[in-house]
Design an enzyme around this catalytic site. Structure first.
Site, PDB file in Angstrom:
ATOM      1  N   TYR A 158       0.876  -1.179   0.000  1.00  0.00           N
ATOM      2  CA  TYR A 158       0.000   0.000   0.000  1.00  0.00           C
ATOM      3  C   TYR A 158       0.908   1.221   0.000  1.00  0.00           C
ATOM      4  CZ  TYR A 158      -4.146   2.652   1.553  1.00  0.00           C
ATOM      5  OH  TYR A 158      -5.183   3.540   1.653  1.00  0.00           O
ATOM      6  N   ARG A 211      -6.262  10.244 -10.883  1.00  0.00           N
ATOM      7  CA  ARG A 211      -5.480  10.893  -9.807  1.00  0.00           C
ATOM      8  C   ARG A 211      -5.044   9.789  -8.845  1.00  0.00           C
ATOM      9  NH1 ARG A 211      -5.475  10.147  -4.947  1.00  0.00           N
ATOM     10  NH2 ARG A 211      -7.337  11.110  -4.100  1.00  0.00           N
ATOM     11  N   LYS A 229      -5.852  -1.796  -2.320  1.00  0.00           N
ATOM     12  CA  LYS A 229      -6.983  -1.527  -1.404  1.00  0.00           C
ATOM     13  C   LYS A 229      -7.715  -2.833  -1.096  1.00  0.00           C
ATOM     14  CE  LYS A 229      -7.064   3.140  -1.261  1.00  0.00           C
ATOM     15  NZ  LYS A 229      -7.213   4.029  -0.122  1.00  0.00           N
ATOM     16  N   GLU A 300     -12.396   5.124  -6.297  1.00  0.00           N
ATOM     17  CA  GLU A 300     -11.065   5.396  -5.751  1.00  0.00           C
ATOM     18  C   GLU A 300     -10.222   6.174  -6.748  1.00  0.00           C
ATOM     19  OE1 GLU A 300     -10.131   4.038  -2.540  1.00  0.00           O
ATOM     20  OE2 GLU A 300      -8.595   5.560  -2.811  1.00  0.00           O
ATOM     21  N   ASP A 301      -9.620   7.233  -6.259  1.00  0.00           N
ATOM     22  CA  ASP A 301      -8.630   7.982  -7.035  1.00  0.00           C
ATOM     23  C   ASP A 301      -9.129   8.444  -8.409  1.00  0.00           C
ATOM     24  OD1 ASP A 301      -7.172   7.617  -4.779  1.00  0.00           O
ATOM     25  OD2 ASP A 301      -5.474   6.640  -5.716  1.00  0.00           O
ATOM     26  N   ASP A 323     -13.969   6.739  -1.526  1.00  0.00           N
ATOM     27  CA  ASP A 323     -13.018   6.581  -0.430  1.00  0.00           C
ATOM     28  C   ASP A 323     -12.236   7.864  -0.159  1.00  0.00           C
ATOM     29  OD1 ASP A 323     -11.571   5.082   1.458  1.00  0.00           O
ATOM     30  OD2 ASP A 323      -9.973   4.729   0.016  1.00  0.00           O
ATOM     31  N   ASP A 324     -11.852   8.568  -1.223  1.00  0.00           N
ATOM     32  CA  ASP A 324     -11.025   9.766  -1.037  1.00  0.00           C
ATOM     33  C   ASP A 324     -11.818  10.901  -0.396  1.00  0.00           C
ATOM     34  OD1 ASP A 324      -8.579   8.765  -2.409  1.00  0.00           O
ATOM     35  OD2 ASP A 324     -10.052   8.528  -4.014  1.00  0.00           O
ATOM     36  N   ASN A 467      -0.202  11.513  -0.082  1.00  0.00           N
ATOM     37  CA  ASN A 467       0.543  10.282  -0.345  1.00  0.00           C
ATOM     38  C   ASN A 467       1.145  10.344  -1.751  1.00  0.00           C
ATOM     39  OD1 ASN A 467      -0.289   8.979   2.103  1.00  0.00           O
ATOM     40  ND2 ASN A 467      -2.307   8.718   1.162  1.00  0.00           N
ATOM     41  N   ASN A 512      -4.922   7.462   7.601  1.00  0.00           N
ATOM     42  CA  ASN A 512      -5.132   6.954   6.243  1.00  0.00           C
ATOM     43  C   ASN A 512      -6.476   6.250   6.202  1.00  0.00           C
ATOM     44  OD1 ASN A 512      -4.966   5.002   3.935  1.00  0.00           O
ATOM     45  ND2 ASN A 512      -3.023   6.070   3.685  1.00  0.00           N
TER      46      ASN A 512
HETATM   47  N1  LIG Z   1      -4.339  10.060   3.916  1.00  0.00           N
HETATM   48  C1  LIG Z   1      -5.350   9.639   3.230  1.00  0.00           C
HETATM   49  O1  LIG Z   1      -6.098   8.740   3.657  1.00  0.00           O
HETATM   50  C2  LIG Z   1      -5.633  10.239   1.902  1.00  0.00           C
HETATM   51  C3  LIG Z   1      -4.754  11.057   1.284  1.00  0.00           C
HETATM   52  N2  LIG Z   1      -5.039  11.601   0.067  1.00  0.00           N
HETATM   53  C4  LIG Z   1      -4.027  12.407  -0.572  1.00  0.00           C
HETATM   54  O2  LIG Z   1      -4.453  13.740  -0.685  1.00  0.00           O
HETATM   55  C5  LIG Z   1      -3.829  14.333  -1.800  1.00  0.00           C
HETATM   56  C6  LIG Z   1      -4.862  15.121  -2.571  1.00  0.00           C
HETATM   57  O3  LIG Z   1      -5.843  14.289  -3.097  1.00  0.00           O
HETATM   58  P1  LIG Z   1      -7.091  14.914  -3.897  1.00  0.00           P
HETATM   59  O4  LIG Z   1      -7.817  15.868  -3.042  1.00  0.00           O
HETATM   60  O5  LIG Z   1      -7.868  13.842  -4.488  1.00  0.00           O
HETATM   61  O6  LIG Z   1      -6.303  15.679  -5.047  1.00  0.00           O
HETATM   62  P2  LIG Z   1      -6.710  16.914  -5.928  1.00  0.00           P
HETATM   63  O7  LIG Z   1      -5.723  17.012  -7.009  1.00  0.00           O
HETATM   64  O8  LIG Z   1      -8.151  16.825  -6.258  1.00  0.00           O
HETATM   65  O9  LIG Z   1      -6.567  18.158  -4.946  1.00  0.00           O
HETATM   66  C7  LIG Z   1      -5.369  18.780  -4.655  1.00  0.00           C
HETATM   67  C8  LIG Z   1      -5.702  20.148  -4.142  1.00  0.00           C
HETATM   68  O10 LIG Z   1      -4.503  20.742  -3.679  1.00  0.00           O
HETATM   69  C9  LIG Z   1      -4.473  22.071  -4.177  1.00  0.00           C
HETATM   70  N3  LIG Z   1      -3.106  22.590  -4.237  1.00  0.00           N
HETATM   71  C10 LIG Z   1      -2.144  22.316  -5.138  1.00  0.00           C
HETATM   72  N4  LIG Z   1      -1.043  23.019  -4.856  1.00  0.00           N
HETATM   73  C11 LIG Z   1      -1.334  23.768  -3.776  1.00  0.00           C
HETATM   74  C12 LIG Z   1      -0.620  24.712  -3.025  1.00  0.00           C
HETATM   75  N5  LIG Z   1       0.624  25.043  -3.349  1.00  0.00           N
HETATM   76  N6  LIG Z   1      -1.235  25.294  -1.972  1.00  0.00           N
HETATM   77  C13 LIG Z   1      -2.499  24.983  -1.645  1.00  0.00           C
HETATM   78  N7  LIG Z   1      -3.234  24.088  -2.312  1.00  0.00           N
HETATM   79  C14 LIG Z   1      -2.638  23.490  -3.374  1.00  0.00           C
HETATM   80  C15 LIG Z   1      -5.109  21.967  -5.538  1.00  0.00           C
HETATM   81  O11 LIG Z   1      -5.481  23.258  -5.953  1.00  0.00           O
HETATM   82  P3  LIG Z   1      -5.744  23.608  -7.500  1.00  0.00           P
HETATM   83  O12 LIG Z   1      -6.971  22.840  -7.856  1.00  0.00           O
HETATM   84  O13 LIG Z   1      -5.916  25.080  -7.476  1.00  0.00           O
HETATM   85  O14 LIG Z   1      -4.531  23.130  -8.221  1.00  0.00           O
HETATM   86  C16 LIG Z   1      -6.292  21.094  -5.193  1.00  0.00           C
HETATM   87  O15 LIG Z   1      -7.319  21.832  -4.618  1.00  0.00           O
HETATM   88  C17 LIG Z   1      -3.178  13.210  -2.590  1.00  0.00           C
HETATM   89  O16 LIG Z   1      -1.797  13.218  -2.354  1.00  0.00           O
HETATM   90  C18 LIG Z   1      -3.744  11.952  -1.993  1.00  0.00           C
HETATM   91  O17 LIG Z   1      -2.830  10.897  -1.985  1.00  0.00           O
HETATM   92  C19 LIG Z   1      -6.238  11.376  -0.555  1.00  0.00           C
HETATM   93  C20 LIG Z   1      -7.147  10.543   0.010  1.00  0.00           C
HETATM   94  C21 LIG Z   1      -6.890   9.873   1.261  1.00  0.00           C
HETATM   95  C1  LIG Z   2      -5.019   6.859   0.714  1.00  0.00           C
HETATM   96  C2  LIG Z   2      -5.688   7.250  -0.504  1.00  0.00           C
HETATM   97  O1  LIG Z   2      -6.791   6.820  -0.773  1.00  0.00           O
HETATM   98  C3  LIG Z   2      -5.052   8.176  -1.391  1.00  0.00           C
HETATM   99  O2  LIG Z   2      -3.970   8.672  -1.095  1.00  0.00           O
HETATM  100  O3  LIG Z   2      -5.632   8.448  -2.438  1.00  0.00           O
HETATM  101 MG   LIG Z   3      -7.327   7.186  -2.774  1.00  0.00          MG
END
Ligand SMILES: NC(=O)C1=CN([C@@H]2O[C@H](COP(=O)(O)OP(=O)(O)OC[C@H]3O[C@@H](n4cnc5c(N)ncnc54)[C@H](OP(=O)(O)O)[C@@H]3O)[C@@H](O)[C@H]2O)C=CC1
Ligand SMILES: CC(=O)C(=O)O
Ligand SMILES: [Mg+2]
Length: 621
Positions: A158, A211, A229, A300-301, A323-324, A467, A512
């Site tokens: 993972y 993504r 997963k 997912e993603d 999930d996200d 991540n 997570n």
């Molecule tokens: N720990 C966990 O369980 C999980 C972790 N994640 C992680 O979260 C991260 C984001 O996922 P997700 O939301 O789907 O991704 P997205 O790409 O949808 O979102 C990323 C966001 O970050 C913003 N961003 C980019 N650069 C900056 C910056 N310099 N300052 C502020 N904001 C910024 C983007 O803005 P803009 O749109 O303006 O570019 C966008 O709003 C991934 O790395 C994923 O692995 C996700 C799910 C679960």
């Molecule tokens: C953990 C997870 O779902 C992600 O990083 O997208």
């Molecule tokens: Mg995910």
């Protein structure tokens, strides 16, 4: 001759019939009836000398299962194969005597051998390859290793390693696993789902690869994520491996590197967009639900533009969740509640926090939505709850002046003033008590930002959740060092304990969604729920938060150890089932189950053990 007499003995020993336990997992569906005499006299194998070490001494009765295949077909089927652990009687009965080396290793010994091999390997991706090789040839052993060594194995199968495994998916492809659907399959999906060899699928994890973690568009290489997963669904959530199906919707890729990569295995054309995209997803959903009407679909993603739309479209119609958005939301709520407890604050103090979320994508907005709902649940008004949030994307703090470009979910959190402020400006003006990162921008939380957080708040909650590790907004070491060890920390990918110069040691825990989705999936599929409600996610978060002991909190741990994830998942499942019962959604739960839900759920959880195999035709009666 020996075989014939053995079959005759088996037949003549039939005395009375009993149904077989479904908890045997993988192959129980092919079972009909079995004689107690057969099972006790002929088929139950001698306990392995080391059985107690890894199974716990009080094993449930191992009834045999009947299989349609025989000979090398069994050895080549990872769901049936036990490799060198097959006993002579089984090798004989199933017609592959002589096809394996003569010395038999029991499962414990096999596991030791694999562990030795994995531990001797330094590279995480090589460890992943070794473990996935086991997955491809012997699923029972693979899941046994995961269950018994989940803390060591989770980072291999993972996050973080799965990120690299996805990037190199085409290069490392060995054996088929999962299903792919693409535009060329339009009109055929309802038939294609019958190509899946297992009859009864309970959980599907599906991605379109747009993504993958924080790595962006990896197209069909994203298959590594549903596979990873679903491995956790089996090991942590106790769903049997033959009941899960990983899926990639290959709608092309906009990643220029993949378009020109000679080893990329997905379609090398631009992503499908607009109505055609949504029609394809719809056909997939209808197809899988036609064959498995009660299947849980985990999105997912998917990139944020599509993730929320798909969730909104399907959440009230089919058993599904994202999930996200939702899993991460529930997980973060648990961590935040743990953080408040660690600070000696009541859960209702959630509504007194000033929460800075960096990242307004699926994860950032998903977390905001769940925290917001929790505040409302705790009696805050919508306005009061909204006021707690400062959400920033790349352009800075979300403000009302950008209303036209924001999604409805983002717009809810747009601030009336100060739109566009940078993270540093928000910290200095609003003095947040929490800083959550979901940006996929590694190192975004600078020393200045974190030191400023710690200037304004005695015990800031700092969760860099992106991540894999390379995308984490800061490391555990940085967060503890820059706050003098005062922060409450959790991260999306694992970090090692941090020893400070003064000798204090901090143990970062992992925020997570792996702590939520396996138990949530187990709960909804066991109880027969038709949809996943917000309240189910809320009670799942509560169950996770309650799992953390006072001792753990005192050490700064706001999540349980991953070692306990199977038990955590059981508690989450029970909470979800109770909520389903409360709202009349638990169609498969009867009075007897309700009397002891813990025992019911435990009984239903897949436990990877070798079950004696017999050829199907020899036992039909
Ligand atoms: N720990 C966990 O369980 C999980 C972790 N994640 C992680 O979260 C991260 C984001 O996922 P997700 O939301 O789907 O991704 P997205 O790409 O949808 O979102 C990323 C966001 O970050 C913003 N961003 C980019 N650069 C900056 C910056 N310099 N300052 C502020 N904001 C910024 C983007 O803005 P803009 O749109 O303006 O570019 C966008 O709003 C991934 O790395 C994923 O692995 C996700 C799910 C679960
Ligand atoms: C953990 C997870 O779902 C992600 O990083 O997208
Ligand atoms: Mg995910």
């Amino acid at each position: 001759m020996a075989l014939i007499s053995s079959l005759l003995r088996q037949r003549s020993s039939i005395t009375r019939c009993m149904p077989l336990a479904t908890s045997l997992g993988s192959h129980a569906s092919s079972l009909r009836w079995m004689s107690t005499k057969e099972t006790s006299d002929e088929w139950v194998e001698e306990p392995d000398e080391t059985e107690g070490e890894w199974l716990g001494c009080t094993r449930r009765f191992l009834a045999p299962i009947s299989v349609n295949s025989r000979g090398s077909e069994i050895l080549n089927n990872p769901l049936f194969n036990k490799g060198t652990a097959f006993k002579l009687g089984e090798r004989d009965r199933l017609r592959f005597r002589g096809l394996l080396p003569p010395r038999r290793l029991n499962m414990h010994r096999q596991k030791e051998r694999v562990l030795e091999e994995i531990r001797a390997e330094e590279s995480m991706i090589r460890k992943n390859v070794l473990l996935e090789d086991v997955h491809d040839r012997n699923e029972t052993l693979y899941h046994r290793i995961l269950v018994d060594h989940i803390e060591e194995m989770a980072p291999i199968i993972y996050t973080p390693t799965v990120g690299q495994a996805c990037k190199e998916f085409g290069m490392r492809f060995r054996r088929h696993r999962g299903m792919y659907f693409c535009e060329e399959d339009r009109g055929h999906m309802a038939a294609m789902v019958y190509n899946w060899p297992q009859k009864d699928v309970h959980v599907i994890v599906v991605t379109d690869g747009s993504r993958i973690l924080g790595l962006g568009d990896l197209g069909a290489n994203g298959m590594g994520i549903p596979i990873g997963k679903l491995s956790l669904y089996c090991a942590a959530g106790g769903i049997a491996p033959h009941r899960v199906m990983p899926v990639v919707l290959d709608v092309g890729t906009d990643n220029p590197e993949l378009i020109k990569d000679p080893f990329y295995l997905g379609l090398q054309k631009p992503r499908l967009r607009g109505a055609a995209y949504y029609h394809l997803v719809d056909e997939f959903i209808q197809a899988v639900r036609h064959r498995w009407p009660n299947v849980l679909i985990q999105f997912e993603d998917f990139s944020s533009d599509k993730a929320q739309k798909l969730l909104n479209k399907y959440r009230d119609q089919v058993l599904c969740f994202n999930d996200d958005i939702q899993g991460t939301g529930a997980t973060s709520l648990a961590g935040v509640l743990g953080g408040l407890r660690a600070k000696g604050e009541h859960p209702t103090a959630l509504g007194d926090q000033r929460i800075l979320i960096a990242g307004a994508g699926s994860a950032g907005i998903g977390v905001a939505q769940v925290l917001y709902q929790a505040m409302i649940e705790h009696g805050r008004t919508e306005e009061e709850a909204k006021n707690c949030f400062f959400i920033a994307d790349e352009k800075g703090l979300l403000g009302v002046e950008r209303m036209g470009e924001l999604s409805p979910e983002q717009a809810l959190f747009a601030r009336k003033t100060d739109g566009g402020l940078s993270l540093n400006e928000i910290v200095n003006k609003y003095k947040p008590t929490m800083l959550l990162g979901m940006t996929a921008v590694g190192g975004l939380f600078t020393e200045k930002l974190i030191r400023d957080m710690a200037k304004h708040c005695d015990r800031p909650i700092i969760f860099p959740l992106s991540n894999p590790t390379t995308k984490a907004e800061c490391s555990a070491e940085q967060a503890f060092e820059w706050t003098d060890g005062r922060c409450i920390f959790a991260s999306g990918s694992p970090f090692d304990p941090v020893e400070m110069d003064d000798g204090r040691i901090f143990y970062p825990t992992q925020c997570n969604n792996m702590f939520i989705f396996p138990g949530l999936g187990l709960g909804v599929t066991l109880c027969g729920a038709k949809t996943v409600s917000d309240k189910m996610l809320y009670v799942a978060a509560e169950a996770l938060a309650n799992y953390v002991s006072e001792d753990e909190l005192a050490q700064g741990k706001v999540f349980p150890s991953i070692k306990t994830i199977r038990d955590v998942s059981k508690k989450v499942a029970i909470a979800v089932i109770e909520e389903a019962i409360r709202t009349g959604q638990a169609s498969k739960i009867n009075q007897k189950h309700m009397e002891d839900l813990d025992a019911f759920v435990s009984r239903k959880m897949y436990d990877p053990v070798y079950v004696p195999l017999i050829e199907k035709r020899t036992i039909e009666i």
